[in-house]
Design an enzyme around this catalytic site. Structure first.
Site, PDB file in Angstrom:
ATOM      1  N   ARG A 151       0.854  -1.183   0.000  1.00  0.00           N
ATOM      2  CA  ARG A 151       0.000   0.000   0.000  1.00  0.00           C
ATOM      3  C   ARG A 151       0.892   1.235   0.000  1.00  0.00           C
ATOM      4  O   ARG A 151       2.078   1.179   0.368  1.00  0.00           O
ATOM      5  CB  ARG A 151      -0.924   0.026   1.214  1.00  0.00           C
ATOM      6  CG  ARG A 151      -0.219   0.227   2.554  1.00  0.00           C
ATOM      7  CD  ARG A 151      -1.208   0.580   3.646  1.00  0.00           C
ATOM      8  NE  ARG A 151      -0.598   0.733   4.963  1.00  0.00           N
ATOM      9  CZ  ARG A 151      -0.072   1.860   5.429  1.00  0.00           C
ATOM     10  NH1 ARG A 151      -0.007   2.933   4.641  1.00  0.00           N
ATOM     11  NH2 ARG A 151       0.426   1.919   6.651  1.00  0.00           N
TER      12      ARG A 151
ATOM     13  N   ASP B 286      10.123   7.443  11.669  1.00  0.00           N
ATOM     14  CA  ASP B 286       8.924   7.388  10.824  1.00  0.00           C
ATOM     15  C   ASP B 286       8.890   8.642   9.954  1.00  0.00           C
ATOM     16  O   ASP B 286       9.772   8.854   9.140  1.00  0.00           O
ATOM     17  CB  ASP B 286       7.690   7.255  11.725  1.00  0.00           C
ATOM     18  CG  ASP B 286       6.467   6.739  10.983  1.00  0.00           C
ATOM     19  OD1 ASP B 286       6.274   7.108   9.818  1.00  0.00           O
ATOM     20  OD2 ASP B 286       5.684   5.988  11.580  1.00  0.00           O
TER      21      ASP B 286
END
Length: 330
Positions: A130, A234
């Site tokens: 994804r 992140d």
């Protein structure tokens, strides 16, 4: 199209941040608790903050002046990132499932369904991946990455790719394979590109050519493995001084890093274990907006961090960010 008219203004909680002794720094909760809040983008034209709620499949927009969050449901799949399209008032480019799509939504009201047009597909139909984080460079190109589908809390390694999408809407592979394509940033001089593949726990830098979008000469400028911080890097942004601000997923913190020396300059502790991404916003670009994840938490984690999944505003850092770019369509 059914229109949902619920809007909310949220109570604020203010916490003292631990930032190397800076007493005036505050962490303020500015939204309700959602799922995996990610991909914050400050739109300086409207003075609004866009972000996504990945697994709940929402694009959300915060108006800091009123505290109101409006949301648009994307029925076509998970939403990895959203960025306004240049010179439009209701067009957004987003990563949905494995596709880059054009979303029509002016952000003024909640919508249970919005028009979505596929512009291009990234990974193959067979790939179990994804879209994840993405940003736009100074020439209006979209840089967007993919990652393996999470199964039982695990992501298969080396399933993803970092792509560059120009105005011809033909994806070009820039880095492959990667495991969890995440934080991206360019310096003010526009000659260096920074990038995170989260499981490596490293930040890579590349020489960057803005006129054609080419990157080369990869090197590691920060290695979390050499520190005592928990979690993985992140989302990421950069300040006007050239220092990186990195969200630590599983690490409770945002850290400020000097990429020239690899040293951690400061840290901000958040009331959430999984800190997902960061961006500078506000009229002076001096507020650090931080997204966090409340997705897939245990009852013990939820009890310890009841605000996980909210967006926070960090004020009083004494630094400013760089304007975020909008996507340019031909």
């Amino acid at each position: 199209m059914r229109r949902v008219i619920y809007k909310y203004t949220f109570l604020v909680c203010v916490l003292v941040a631990l930032v190397h002794g800076q007493e005036n720094v505050e962490v303020e909760r500015v939204t309700d608790v959602y799922g995996l809040s990610e991909g914050p983008h400050w739109d300086h034209r409207t003075q609004k903050l866009y972000f996504v709620d990945v697994y709940n499949q929402y694009i959300r927009r915060l108006d800091p002046a009123t505290g109101v969050v409006t949301s648009a449901r994307i029925n076509e799949g998970t939403v990895g990132v959203v960025i306004p399209v240049e010179d439009t008032i209701d067009q957004l480019i987003a990563g949905v499932g494995k596709d880059v799509v054009l979303v029509t939504w002016d952000g003024d009201e909640d919508e249970s369904e919005v028009p979505v047009k596929v512009l291009c597909s990234l990974d193959s139909e067979q790939a179990q991946t994804r879209t994840n984080d993405g940003k736009v460079d100074s020439s209006g190109r979209l840089w967007i990455g993919t990652m393996g589908i999470e199964t039982k809390g695990m992501v298969l390694p080396n399933q993803g790719t970092l792509y560059r999408v120009d105005d011809d809407l033909k994806p070009e592979k820039e880095e492959s394979p990667v495991s969890i394509s995440n934080g991206l940033a360019w310096n003010m001089e526009d000659n260096t590109f920074y990038y995170i593949d989260s499981p490596t726990r490293q930040v890579a830098a590349y020489d960057y050519q803005p006129y054609n979008g080419m990157i080369c000469n990869k090197r590691i400028v920060f290695d979390l493995n050499t520190t005592n911080f928990q979690g993985v890097p992140d989302g990421m942004t950069i300040d006007a001084d050239g220092n990186l601000w990195i969200a630590l997923f599983g690490g409770h913190h945002v850290i400020q890093v000097d990429p020239k020396t690899g040293k951690v300059l400061s840290k901000v502790k958040l009331p959430a274990e999984n800190v997902s991404s960061v961006t500078f916003g506000g009229s002076l670009l001096d507020i650090l907006y931080v997204t966090t994840s409340g997705h897939n938490l245990s009852s013990e984690q939820r009890k310890a961090t009841p605000y996980a999944g909210a967006v926070f505003a960090v004020k009083g850092l004494g630094v400013r960010g760089i304007l975020a770019n909008s996507f340019v369509m031909d």
